[in-house]
Write a protein that holds these residues in place. Structure first.
Motif, PDB file in Angstrom:
ATOM      1  N   ARG A   1     -15.299  23.399  -8.423  1.00 13.08           N
ATOM      2  CA  ARG A   1     -16.630  22.563  -8.118  1.00 13.08           C
ATOM      3  C   ARG A   1     -16.480  21.545  -9.435  1.00 13.08           C
ATOM      4  O   ARG A   1     -16.487  20.339  -9.286  1.00 13.08           O
ATOM      5  CB  ARG A   1     -17.817  22.987  -7.947  1.00 13.08           C
ATOM      6  CG  ARG A   1     -18.002  23.747  -6.833  1.00 13.08           C
ATOM      7  CD  ARG A   1     -19.338  24.480  -6.715  1.00 13.08           C
ATOM      8  NE  ARG A   1     -20.521  23.572  -6.669  1.00 13.08           N
ATOM      9  CZ  ARG A   1     -21.439  23.093  -7.635  1.00 13.08           C
ATOM     10  NH1 ARG A   1     -21.295  23.758  -8.758  1.00 13.08           N
ATOM     11  NH2 ARG A   1     -22.026  22.204  -7.508  1.00 13.08           N
TER      12      ARG A   1
ATOM     13  N   VAL B   1     -32.513  20.803   2.793  1.00  8.41           N
ATOM     14  CA  VAL B   1     -32.163  21.635   1.756  1.00  8.41           C
ATOM     15  C   VAL B   1     -32.052  21.478   0.312  1.00  8.41           C
ATOM     16  O   VAL B   1     -31.633  22.049  -0.591  1.00  8.41           O
ATOM     17  CB  VAL B   1     -31.186  22.711   2.218  1.00  8.41           C
ATOM     18  CG1 VAL B   1     -31.407  23.461   3.665  1.00  8.41           C
ATOM     19  CG2 VAL B   1     -29.808  22.020   2.325  1.00  8.41           C
ATOM     20  N   GLU B   2     -31.862  19.934   0.368  1.00  7.34           N
ATOM     21  CA  GLU B   2     -31.778  19.553  -1.253  1.00  7.34           C
ATOM     22  C   GLU B   2     -33.097  18.444  -1.554  1.00  7.34           C
ATOM     23  O   GLU B   2     -33.802  18.099  -0.793  1.00  7.34           O
ATOM     24  CB  GLU B   2     -30.797  18.267  -1.043  1.00  7.34           C
ATOM     25  CG  GLU B   2     -29.369  18.976  -0.474  1.00  7.34           C
ATOM     26  CD  GLU B   2     -28.246  17.871  -0.576  1.00  7.34           C
ATOM     27  OE1 GLU B   2     -27.134  18.003  -0.549  1.00  7.34           O
ATOM     28  OE2 GLU B   2     -28.600  16.661  -0.519  1.00  7.34           O
TER      29      GLU B   2
ATOM     30  N   ASP C   1     -26.298  19.353 -11.560  1.00  8.83           N
ATOM     31  CA  ASP C   1     -25.260  19.557 -10.369  1.00  8.83           C
ATOM     32  C   ASP C   1     -24.263  20.559 -10.378  1.00  8.83           C
ATOM     33  O   ASP C   1     -23.792  21.197  -9.514  1.00  8.83           O
ATOM     34  CB  ASP C   1     -24.849  17.891  -9.914  1.00  8.83           C
ATOM     35  CG  ASP C   1     -25.406  17.292  -9.041  1.00  8.83           C
ATOM     36  OD1 ASP C   1     -26.281  17.925  -8.326  1.00  8.83           O
ATOM     37  OD2 ASP C   1     -25.258  16.079  -8.999  1.00  8.83           O
TER      38      ASP C   1
ATOM     39  N   ALA D   1     -21.275  26.774   1.098  1.00  4.51           N
ATOM     40  CA  ALA D   1     -21.814  27.113  -0.427  1.00  4.51           C
ATOM     41  C   ALA D   1     -21.322  28.498  -0.789  1.00  4.51           C
ATOM     42  O   ALA D   1     -21.215  29.412  -0.145  1.00  4.51           O
ATOM     43  CB  ALA D   1     -23.386  27.353  -0.382  1.00  4.51           C
ATOM     44  N   GLY D   2     -20.486  28.439  -1.893  1.00  4.45           N
ATOM     45  CA  GLY D   2     -20.136  29.927  -2.593  1.00  4.45           C
ATOM     46  C   GLY D   2     -18.548  29.783  -2.385  1.00  4.45           C
ATOM     47  O   GLY D   2     -17.999  30.724  -2.867  1.00  4.45           O
TER      48      GLY D   2
ATOM     49  N   ILE E   1     -25.846  24.252 -10.703  1.00  2.00           N
ATOM     50  CA  ILE E   1     -26.577  24.734  -9.326  1.00  2.00           C
ATOM     51  C   ILE E   1     -26.845  23.778  -8.094  1.00  2.00           C
ATOM     52  O   ILE E   1     -27.554  24.087  -7.302  1.00  2.00           O
ATOM     53  CB  ILE E   1     -27.783  25.363  -9.696  1.00  2.00           C
ATOM     54  CG1 ILE E   1     -28.808  23.929 -10.156  1.00  2.00           C
ATOM     55  CG2 ILE E   1     -28.121  26.418 -10.837  1.00  2.00           C
ATOM     56  CD1 ILE E   1     -30.295  24.270 -10.404  1.00  2.00           C
ATOM     57  N   GLY E   2     -25.793  22.699  -8.320  1.00  2.00           N
ATOM     58  CA  GLY E   2     -25.871  21.720  -7.150  1.00  2.00           C
ATOM     59  C   GLY E   2     -25.083  21.948  -5.793  1.00  2.00           C
ATOM     60  O   GLY E   2     -24.786  23.321  -5.581  1.00  2.00           O
ATOM     61  N   GLU E   3     -24.995  21.188  -5.001  1.00  2.00           N
ATOM     62  CA  GLU E   3     -24.424  21.330  -3.666  1.00  2.00           C
ATOM     63  C   GLU E   3     -23.052  22.210  -3.690  1.00  2.00           C
ATOM     64  O   GLU E   3     -22.332  21.974  -4.644  1.00  2.00           O
ATOM     65  CB  GLU E   3     -23.690  19.898  -3.169  1.00  2.00           C
ATOM     66  CG  GLU E   3     -23.228  19.830  -1.827  1.00  2.00           C
ATOM     67  CD  GLU E   3     -22.884  18.423  -1.478  1.00  2.00           C
ATOM     68  OE1 GLU E   3     -23.278  17.344  -2.386  1.00  2.00           O
ATOM     69  OE2 GLU E   3     -22.435  18.272  -0.770  1.00  2.00           O
ATOM     70  N   GLY E   4     -22.870  23.157  -2.942  1.00  2.00           N
ATOM     71  CA  GLY E   4     -21.949  24.233  -2.816  1.00  2.00           C
ATOM     72  C   GLY E   4     -21.927  25.351  -3.821  1.00  2.00           C
ATOM     73  O   GLY E   4     -21.041  26.021  -3.988  1.00  2.00           O
ATOM     74  N   SER E   5     -22.834  25.326  -4.647  1.00  2.00           N
ATOM     75  CA  SER E   5     -22.871  26.191  -5.857  1.00  2.00           C
ATOM     76  C   SER E   5     -23.147  27.675  -5.519  1.00  2.00           C
ATOM     77  O   SER E   5     -23.768  27.861  -4.292  1.00  2.00           O
ATOM     78  CB  SER E   5     -23.694  25.768  -7.157  1.00  2.00           C
ATOM     79  OG  SER E   5     -25.148  25.704  -6.386  1.00  2.00           O
ATOM     80  N   ARG E   6     -23.034  28.612  -6.112  1.00  2.00           N
ATOM     81  CA  ARG E   6     -23.788  29.997  -5.923  1.00  2.00           C
ATOM     82  C   ARG E   6     -25.198  30.073  -5.773  1.00  2.00           C
ATOM     83  O   ARG E   6     -25.770  30.713  -4.869  1.00  2.00           O
ATOM     84  CB  ARG E   6     -23.251  30.805  -6.965  1.00  2.00           C
ATOM     85  CG  ARG E   6     -21.847  31.027  -7.345  1.00  2.00           C
ATOM     86  CD  ARG E   6     -21.146  31.892  -6.611  1.00  2.00           C
ATOM     87  NE  ARG E   6     -19.700  31.951  -6.858  1.00  2.00           N
ATOM     88  CZ  ARG E   6     -18.550  32.258  -5.947  1.00  2.00           C
ATOM     89  NH1 ARG E   6     -18.894  32.493  -4.812  1.00  2.00           N
ATOM     90  NH2 ARG E   6     -17.323  32.120  -6.484  1.00  2.00           N
TER      91      ARG E   6
ATOM     92  N   LEU F   1     -16.490  16.907  -3.334  1.00  2.00           N
ATOM     93  CA  LEU F   1     -16.825  18.473  -3.305  1.00  2.00           C
ATOM     94  C   LEU F   1     -16.238  18.778  -1.753  1.00  2.00           C
ATOM     95  O   LEU F   1     -15.641  19.755  -1.545  1.00  2.00           O
ATOM     96  CB  LEU F   1     -18.322  18.953  -3.449  1.00  2.00           C
ATOM     97  CG  LEU F   1     -18.796  18.920  -4.847  1.00  2.00           C
ATOM     98  CD1 LEU F   1     -20.157  19.041  -4.918  1.00  2.00           C
ATOM     99  CD2 LEU F   1     -18.236  20.068  -5.565  1.00  2.00           C
TER     100      LEU F   1
ATOM    101  N   HIS G   1     -26.871  27.671  -4.545  1.00  2.51           N
ATOM    102  CA  HIS G   1     -27.216  26.868  -3.289  1.00  2.51           C
ATOM    103  C   HIS G   1     -26.732  28.045  -2.194  1.00  2.51           C
ATOM    104  O   HIS G   1     -27.621  28.184  -1.146  1.00  2.51           O
ATOM    105  CB  HIS G   1     -26.175  25.718  -3.092  1.00  2.51           C
ATOM    106  CG  HIS G   1     -26.297  24.820  -1.922  1.00  2.51           C
ATOM    107  ND1 HIS G   1     -25.393  24.015  -1.534  1.00  2.51           N
ATOM    108  CD2 HIS G   1     -27.114  25.127  -0.898  1.00  2.51           C
ATOM    109  CE1 HIS G   1     -25.725  23.481  -0.175  1.00  2.51           C
ATOM    110  NE2 HIS G   1     -26.733  24.226   0.288  1.00  2.51           N
ATOM    111  N   GLN G   2     -25.776  28.905  -2.270  1.00  2.07           N
ATOM    112  CA  GLN G   2     -25.465  29.915  -1.326  1.00  2.07           C
ATOM    113  C   GLN G   2     -26.514  30.831  -1.370  1.00  2.07           C
ATOM    114  O   GLN G   2     -27.098  31.610  -0.214  1.00  2.07           O
ATOM    115  CB  GLN G   2     -24.124  30.690  -1.536  1.00  2.07           C
ATOM    116  CG  GLN G   2     -23.664  31.651  -0.532  1.00  2.07           C
ATOM    117  CD  GLN G   2     -22.421  32.539  -1.228  1.00  2.07           C
ATOM    118  OE1 GLN G   2     -22.287  32.422  -2.424  1.00  2.07           O
ATOM    119  NE2 GLN G   2     -21.781  33.101  -0.320  1.00  2.07           N
TER     120      GLN G   2
ATOM    121  N   ASN H   1     -23.642  32.433   5.895  1.00  2.00           N
ATOM    122  CA  ASN H   1     -24.509  31.367   5.440  1.00  2.00           C
ATOM    123  C   ASN H   1     -25.235  30.784   6.630  1.00  2.00           C
ATOM    124  O   ASN H   1     -26.232  30.534   6.437  1.00  2.00           O
ATOM    125  CB  ASN H   1     -23.487  30.141   4.808  1.00  2.00           C
ATOM    126  CG  ASN H   1     -23.051  30.731   3.307  1.00  2.00           C
ATOM    127  OD1 ASN H   1     -23.405  31.556   2.774  1.00  2.00           O
ATOM    128  ND2 ASN H   1     -22.224  29.624   2.807  1.00  2.00           N
TER     129      ASN H   1
END
Lengths: 186, 111
Positions: free
Chosen positions: A169, B47-48, B74, A161-162, B77-82, A87, B84-85, A109
């Motif tokens: 992803r 945050v995890e 994952d 993130a985002g 909704i995992g790392e780097g996802s919306r 990622l 997460h944001q 962020n």
């Protein structure tokens, strides 16, 4: 406080922040000048080990050095770490593709995170990301893909993130899994 | 991460895999025993949350692939996802690690 990279400036900045001292206050406690501490922290000057130990003592800390096996694989234990790195690699590519957009998102962020985050150590990672962003896309790539313990911690607070779409992803995670499958194949 | 945030992560993860019993592994598990205001601030740093689906514990058909369920969490909704944001927190899902006896006594989790 553990700093992986051989970077006396980062070590001193973190140490001083943890002790809650100004450059001048640390200098006074360590028998040197504020300008010298500033030069060490910025990397303009490199402190000797004995000087570093004296500065640490001034902050009521001590320096512990360890020599460990090197190698990119040192931290890549397990599938989850590989997925996280996949990622990170996809994120780095997206950052390089459109740095201005990525930097805007990261700034938003980080602003949000700085409100939510509770302790000083996490705030330091936020500040570290702000510094990395100022240095541009190559620095961001290096930070995202840093295989050390420090890189692992920095990735946990990565402000992107985002940035990747769900499809991007999914593709990155699938690539990591394909790599795992390849490793498992005799 | 606060307890509220952990609960939110768990509810979101549970919805994705349609499993109501999830296992929290690692440091964030302490939030199940103590609310964040009774813990040192360092305890809320992460945050995890490490989350696992244990088919047996969740009384699922054991033929279900726990790794696949973890990947679904994952992926969504995992790392780097919306997620997460938006929320600033995220689960890190995995299959449950095998339990083992810790060398200092008691039960722990092997890595």
């Amino acid at each position: 406080m553990v700093v992986e990279a051989v970077d006396a400036g980062a070590l001193l900045r973190g140490m001083r922040a943890e002790a809650g001292l100004s450059q001048r206050a640390l200098a006074a406690r360590s028998g040197t000048s504020g300008a010298t501490v500033a030069a060490y922290e910025s990397g303009a000057k490199e402190p000797r080990l004995s000087t570093l130990a004296r500065l640490a003592a001034g902050a009521e800390m001590r320096v512990e050095l360890r020599v460990l096996p090197a190698g990119r694989g040192a931290r890549m234990r397990g599938r989850r770490e590989r997925r996280s790195l996949a990622l990170a690699a996809a994120t780095a590519a997206a950052v390089e593709h459109d740095f201005a957009a990525a930097a805007r998102l990261a700034a938003e962020n980080l602003d949000r995170a700085s409100v939510v985050v509770g302790d000083n150590a996490a705030r330091r990672w936020i500040d570290e990301w702000r510094r990395v962003l100022k240095r541009g896309p190559k620095a961001v790539r290096a930070a995202l893909l840093d295989p050390s313990e420090r890189g692992h911690d920095l990735r946990q607070m990565a402000p992107f993130a985002g940035l990747l779409s769900d499809e991007e992803r999914t593709a990155a995670l699938a690539a990591a899994d394909a790599f795992d499958a390849m490793l498992a194949t005799p | 991460m606060t307890r509220d945030q952990l609960e939110h992560v768990l509810r979101a993860a549970a919805r994705i895999v349609e499993v109501h019993d999830l296992v929290v592994i690692g440091s964030q598990a302490v939030l199940a025993s103590y609310p964040h205001w009774q813990l040192p601030r360092e305890a809320t740093r992460s945050v995890e949350a490490d989350v696992a689906v244990d088919a047996e514990l969740a009384r699922l058909d054991v033929a279900i692939d726990e790794t696949e369920l973890a990947d679904r969490i994952d992926g969504a909704i995992g790392e780097g996802s919306r997620f997460h944001q938006t929320h600033g927190t995220t689960p890190k899902a995995s299959r449950p690690p095998p339990p083992c006896c810790h060398q200092d006594g008691g039960t722990g989790w092997s890595r």
